[in-house]
Design a protein around this motif. Structure first.
Motif, mmCIF file in Angstrom:
data_model
loop_
_atom_site.group_PDB
_atom_site.id
_atom_site.type_symbol
_atom_site.label_atom_id
_atom_site.label_comp_id
_atom_site.label_asym_id
_atom_site.label_seq_id
_atom_site.Cartn_x
_atom_site.Cartn_y
_atom_site.Cartn_z
ATOM 1 N N TYR A 84 0.876 -1.256 0.025
ATOM 2 C CA TYR A 84 0.146 -0.108 -0.129
ATOM 3 C C TYR A 84 0.963 1.468 0.023
ATOM 4 C CZ TYR A 84 -3.416 -3.420 1.689
ATOM 5 O OH TYR A 84 -3.999 -4.501 2.004
ATOM 6 N N TYR B 153 0.369 5.224 1.185
ATOM 7 C CA TYR B 153 -0.648 6.307 1.893
ATOM 8 C C TYR B 153 0.344 7.470 1.863
ATOM 9 C CZ TYR B 153 -3.003 2.327 3.678
ATOM 10 O OH TYR B 153 -4.007 1.214 3.753
ATOM 11 N N GLN C 162 -0.057 11.168 4.145
ATOM 12 C CA GLN C 162 -0.304 11.994 5.188
ATOM 13 C C GLN C 162 -0.054 13.308 5.276
ATOM 14 O OE1 GLN C 162 1.616 11.006 9.089
ATOM 15 N NE2 GLN C 162 -0.376 11.563 10.050
ATOM 16 N N GLN D 231 -5.156 15.216 8.319
ATOM 17 C CA GLN D 231 -5.940 14.270 7.455
ATOM 18 C C GLN D 231 -5.780 12.822 7.704
ATOM 19 O OE1 GLN D 231 -7.989 15.182 4.936
ATOM 20 N NE2 GLN D 231 -7.602 17.398 5.201
ATOM 21 N N GLY D 232 -4.874 12.602 8.807
ATOM 22 C CA GLY D 232 -4.757 10.963 8.771
ATOM 23 C C GLY D 232 -4.140 10.561 7.660
ATOM 24 N N LEU D 233 -4.281 9.289 7.561
ATOM 25 C CA LEU D 233 -3.723 8.450 6.508
ATOM 26 C C LEU D 233 -4.484 8.339 5.178
ATOM 27 C CD1 LEU D 233 -1.436 5.746 8.364
ATOM 28 C CD2 LEU D 233 -0.682 8.009 7.403
ATOM 29 N N TYR E 40 -3.346 0.729 -3.895
ATOM 30 C CA TYR E 40 -2.675 -0.653 -3.322
ATOM 31 C C TYR E 40 -2.617 -1.868 -4.244
ATOM 32 C CZ TYR E 40 -7.975 -1.495 -2.920
ATOM 33 O OH TYR E 40 -9.247 -1.567 -3.225
ATOM 34 N N ASP F 63 -8.160 6.167 -2.344
ATOM 35 C CA ASP F 63 -9.283 7.321 -2.509
ATOM 36 C C ASP F 63 -8.656 8.367 -3.148
ATOM 37 O OD1 ASP F 63 -9.714 6.053 0.815
ATOM 38 O OD2 ASP F 63 -10.968 5.727 -1.056
ATOM 39 N N PHE G 189 3.918 13.759 3.566
ATOM 40 C CA PHE G 189 4.737 12.494 4.091
ATOM 41 C C PHE G 189 3.897 11.395 3.639
ATOM 42 C CE2 PHE G 189 7.426 10.452 6.742
ATOM 43 C CZ PHE G 189 6.923 9.599 7.612
ATOM 44 N N LEU H 173 4.014 7.218 3.085
ATOM 45 C CA LEU H 173 4.117 6.024 3.647
ATOM 46 C C LEU H 173 3.708 4.724 2.928
ATOM 47 C CD1 LEU H 173 2.731 6.740 7.482
ATOM 48 C CD2 LEU H 173 5.009 5.965 6.814
ATOM 49 N N PHE I 204 5.009 -1.063 8.359
ATOM 50 C CA PHE I 204 5.261 0.313 7.598
ATOM 51 C C PHE I 204 6.452 0.461 7.442
ATOM 52 C CE2 PHE I 204 1.031 2.379 7.052
ATOM 53 C CZ PHE I 204 0.172 1.666 7.850
ATOM 54 N N GLY I 205 6.943 1.151 6.288
ATOM 55 C CA GLY I 205 8.201 1.897 6.079
ATOM 56 C C GLY I 205 8.334 3.035 6.866
ATOM 57 N N GLU I 206 9.498 3.625 6.908
ATOM 58 C CA GLU I 206 9.720 4.818 7.808
ATOM 59 C C GLU I 206 9.305 6.032 7.196
ATOM 60 O OE1 GLU I 206 13.590 3.162 10.372
ATOM 61 O OE2 GLU I 206 13.776 4.881 9.071
#
Lengths: 114, 114
Positions: B33, B35, B37, B41-43, B48, B59, B88, B90, B105-107
């Motif tokens: 996936y 994402y 950020q 707004q969150g993720l 995907y 989305d 950012f 992810l 998750f990656g960094e």
């Protein structure tokens, strides 16, 4: 259309007390739910998950409760520690077209005061 | 140790340029996936992929493209059509669905348009 909602942007609790983080969802097809903890500029860290066939899952200080009829889940942290201070994300997943779609809420900032 | 590696961690892009963010995992996970950020707004899910050579729009896929030529790799290209790419990013992966549903998750990668 936000399918996973964390309506409270922040929560502040005293060390040693219980932290309760809430999450609501709208898609009844979600069948896995997860909680993540995130520090600034880092990737989220998985905390705990629950399948839709269960109503409770416990892992150490973390317990997740699922109420399918209300489309609501919550994360309980007992006892809360200052190191728990972070942003917590609720996520839900469903198989869609043969792929697993994972959707996150906006996050909630938890502050645990010493 | 198995995990997800994102690179670069910081990237600056001039307006009108395409940039590609790398995501590699050695966990033998099927689903991957991307994402994004933003503050408050969150993720938000961009794209995907469940299997090699197949991927779905999330989305907010407009202005992004992906490929999944290998199971281990899921690069994300931020194209010049993405109107607000500074964010950012992810990358995440999930193993085969089972009783213990865990996601890695990656960094993260910080992209700034200058």
């Amino acid at each position: 259309d936000q399918q996973v909602k964390q309506n409270s942007p922040s929560l502040s609790v005293q060390e040693g007390r219980i932290s309760i983080l809430n999450c609501d969802y709208t898609n009844s097809m979600f069948d896995y739910f997860l909680w993540y903890k995130k520090y600034p500029a880092e990737g989220p860290t998985f905390l705990i998950s629950i399948s839709s066939i269960k109503d409770k899952n416990e892992d150490g200080r973390f317990t997740v409760f699922l109420n399918k009829s209300a489309k609501h889940l919550s994360l309980h942290i007992v006892p809360s520690q200052p190191g728990d201070s972070a942003v917590y994300f609720c996520a839900a997943s469903t198989l869609q077209g043969g792929s697993e779609k994972l959707v996150f809420g906006k996050g909630m900032k938890l502050t645990v005061n010493p | 140790d198995g995990g997800i590696t994102q690179s670069p961690k910081y990237l600056f892009r001039k307006e009108g340029q395409n940039v590609t963010l790398s995501c590699e995992q050695n966990l033998n996970h099927d689903a991957m996936y991307w994402y994004r950020q933003d503050p408050g707004q969150g993720l938000r899910l961009i794209y995907y992929s469940q299997i090699v050579n197949d991927f779905q729009k999330g989305d907010i896929a407009e202005g992004y493209s992906v490929s999944r030529e290998k199971k281990e790799s899921f690069p994300l290209t931020v194209t010049s059509a993405q109107k607000n790419p500074t964010a950012f990013y992810l990358c995440a992966s999930i193993g085969t669905r089972g009783t213990k549903h865990t996601i890695y998750f990656g960094e993260g990668s910080w992209l700034t348009v200058v």
